[in-house]
Design an enzyme around this catalytic site. Structure first.
Site, PDB file in Angstrom:
ATOM      1  N   HIS A  47       0.831  -1.210   0.000  1.00  0.00           N
ATOM      2  CA  HIS A  47       0.000   0.000   0.000  1.00  0.00           C
ATOM      3  C   HIS A  47       0.863   1.256   0.000  1.00  0.00           C
ATOM      4  O   HIS A  47       0.556   2.234  -0.694  1.00  0.00           O
ATOM      5  CB  HIS A  47      -0.913  -0.028   1.232  1.00  0.00           C
ATOM      6  CG  HIS A  47      -1.749   1.189   1.396  1.00  0.00           C
ATOM      7  ND1 HIS A  47      -1.491   2.135   2.361  1.00  0.00           N
ATOM      8  CD2 HIS A  47      -2.831   1.644   0.700  1.00  0.00           C
ATOM      9  CE1 HIS A  47      -2.396   3.098   2.280  1.00  0.00           C
ATOM     10  NE2 HIS A  47      -3.211   2.833   1.289  1.00  0.00           N
ATOM     11  N   GLU A  50       2.142   1.931  -3.481  1.00  0.00           N
ATOM     12  CA  GLU A  50       1.099   2.543  -4.319  1.00  0.00           C
ATOM     13  C   GLU A  50       1.050   4.050  -4.100  1.00  0.00           C
ATOM     14  O   GLU A  50       0.917   4.833  -5.041  1.00  0.00           O
ATOM     15  CB  GLU A  50      -0.244   1.892  -3.980  1.00  0.00           C
ATOM     16  CG  GLU A  50      -1.452   2.560  -4.628  1.00  0.00           C
ATOM     17  CD  GLU A  50      -2.620   2.681  -3.671  1.00  0.00           C
ATOM     18  OE1 GLU A  50      -3.160   3.786  -3.547  1.00  0.00           O
ATOM     19  OE2 GLU A  50      -2.981   1.661  -3.043  1.00  0.00           O
ATOM     20  N   HIS A  51       1.174   4.478  -2.851  1.00  0.00           N
ATOM     21  CA  HIS A  51       1.182   5.919  -2.553  1.00  0.00           C
ATOM     22  C   HIS A  51       2.439   6.593  -3.110  1.00  0.00           C
ATOM     23  O   HIS A  51       2.371   7.668  -3.713  1.00  0.00           O
ATOM     24  CB  HIS A  51       1.118   6.136  -1.037  1.00  0.00           C
ATOM     25  CG  HIS A  51      -0.258   6.081  -0.471  1.00  0.00           C
ATOM     26  ND1 HIS A  51      -0.824   7.129   0.210  1.00  0.00           N
ATOM     27  CD2 HIS A  51      -1.196   5.097  -0.477  1.00  0.00           C
ATOM     28  CE1 HIS A  51      -2.041   6.809   0.601  1.00  0.00           C
ATOM     29  NE2 HIS A  51      -2.281   5.572   0.211  1.00  0.00           N
ATOM     30  N   GLU A 127      -4.415   7.690   7.823  1.00  0.00           N
ATOM     31  CA  GLU A 127      -5.365   6.760   7.206  1.00  0.00           C
ATOM     32  C   GLU A 127      -5.635   5.575   8.133  1.00  0.00           C
ATOM     33  O   GLU A 127      -6.781   5.128   8.275  1.00  0.00           O
ATOM     34  CB  GLU A 127      -4.803   6.282   5.867  1.00  0.00           C
ATOM     35  CG  GLU A 127      -5.789   5.578   4.974  1.00  0.00           C
ATOM     36  CD  GLU A 127      -5.212   5.226   3.619  1.00  0.00           C
ATOM     37  OE1 GLU A 127      -5.880   4.470   2.888  1.00  0.00           O
ATOM     38  OE2 GLU A 127      -4.093   5.699   3.283  1.00  0.00           O
TER      39      GLU A 127
END
Length: 432
Positions: A47, A50-51, A127
């Site tokens: 993840h 991806e950022h 998040e």
């Protein structure tokens, strides 16, 4: 189905579906690698990668990436799941070369700058905090952790504050080189696109992708365990999830499981919605779902209700599961098939939905599946197959229960498990 497939010399697979009546194109890169491919000390790195892909390359700053795509009215997206990651764009047909160039740039020339990494870690920590403050997120995360206890497939995709804080650029590059290779990547476009022209653009811009992984990708076999997790919180409502081991994508009963989930809780006409919400008013939300993975699956029922309703809600849900193991009507199968068919056809009207659908089928089956073939797979599903499946799913496997909120009145796991030990047995607190 106007789909064309080309496997480039590098091993990269390019798939397009031309929709000549459109003025736009949805295109992207789908990687057959996700959170499940992390090693033990990489929890959350898929993840994070991806950022970080949008945070600057050798040719573009993070602001350049955002401005250049939005200067032409386009949009960029990315998503990380358990077994896949995707980076995709939507643009007008004249701007496909720009979108291809930007996607190639972020996937082959990202710099992973230390300062950008520090800022993005902070964003992801926020998040994670937001997810932990959202009970309907927490209940699913806890569910996966218990269903697949101690396994990568059961870990939350976002990672933990401790793991995210510790990641370094070399670790990110290590995950990237191990998983983002041409044999695991599919570039798909749907809309106003010319296949040959698109292939040439992709071949030129993605030439530097590695064809072989730097090390063997990680994918430990999944072992469903099941169990009980409860978190009593001072909230207005309780989130409840009861689940069972489902079917993997390639197993015979996968499509049966999809139909069964639809019949039980796939819409306003479904059994759970009508009985639990409409007739009894025991919750404000209830639905059933079936998730397939490469070697396992999850069948679950989710409900959100007032904590005082839990003693009545659980037995009614269990009773509906029992009924499904005894009787399924042909009309229910027909309705579920009609809903699936409508979803397939409606998806073909959206280039973004169509590109995503083709990409998933390529990763799962190695080819796009025509709608007619998909519907044929559903035609052989009978009432007997569904009742047999329901009996095996709900009464022959260990259940997983996850609950968050005011759950003091939730029946014990022993009561729930006993009611699921064999068809026809319900908990002592069953409502009339």
């Amino acid at each position: 189905m106007n789909v064309e497939i080309t496997r480039l010399p590098s091993g990269l697979t390019v798939v397009t579906e031309t929709m000549p009546h459109l003025e736009s194109v949805a295109l992207g890169v789908w990687i057959k690698s996700g959170a499940r491919n992390e090693t033990e000390n990489e929890h959350g790195i898929a993840h994070l990668l991806e950022h970080m892909a949008f945070k600057g390359t050798a040719r573009r700053s993070a602001r350049d990436i955002a401005e250049q795509i939005e200067d032409v009215g386009g949009e960029l997206y990315a998503a990380t799941s358990t077994e896949t990651t995707s980076y995709y764009a939507r643009v007008l047909k004249d701007h496909v070369p720009l979108a291809v160039d930007i996607l190639a740039d972020i996937l082959t020339e990202s710099e992973f700058d230390e300062e950008e990494l520090r800022r993005e870690k902070h964003v992801i920590l926020q998040e994670i905090g937001a997810a932990n403050d959202t009970p309907d997120d927490v209940v699913f995360d806890r569910f996966s952790e218990v269903a697949y206890r101690g396994q990568t497939i059961g870990r939350a995709i976002l990672g933990t504050p401790e793991t995210v804080k510790g990641f370094t650029p070399p670790q990110i590059r290590g995950y990237l080189s191990r998983n983002y290779t041409t044999d695991r990547m599919f570039i798909v476009a749907a809309g106003a696109v010319d296949h040959q022209v698109f292939c040439k653009q992709v071949e030129e811009r993605f030439a530097s992708l590695p064809t072989m992984p730097s090390a063997t990708p990680v994918l430990e076999p999944a072992h469903y365990i099941g169990g009980d997790t409860r978190e009593d919180r001072d909230l207005m409502d309780a989130q409840l999830l009861i689940g069972f081991e489902g079917k993997a994508y390639h197993q015979r009963d996968f499509y049966c499981s999809q139909i069964l989930a639809n019949i039980l809780g796939g819409g306003m006409s479904s059994r759970l919605f009508q009985e639990v919400r409409e007739r009894r008013g025991l919750c404000y939300s209830v639905y059933a779902f079936h998730w397939g993975f490469s070697d396992t699956g999850i069948f679950g029922v989710h409900a959100a209700t007032n904590g005082d309703e839990l003693p009545n809600l659980v037995p009614v849900v269990v009773e509906e599961l029992r009924k499904a193991s005894e009787t399924i009507h042909q009309a229910e199968i027909d309705r579920a098939r009609a809903q699936i068919r409508a979803q397939l056809l409606m998806g073909q009207e959206s280039p973004a939905a169509r590109a995503g659908q083709i990409a998933r089928q390529m990763m799962l089956y190695g080819k796009p599946i025509p709608n007619d073939e998909m519907m044929e797979r559903l035609e052989g599903i009978t009432t007997q197959r569904l009742t047999d499946l329901a009996g095996r799913l709900f009464f022959d496997t260990v259940p997983t229960l996850s609950a968050v909120g005011p759950i003091a009145q939730l029946p014990s796991m022993e009561e729930i498990a006993a009611s699921l030990s064999s068809p026809g047995v319900t908990t002592k607190k069953a409502a009339g």
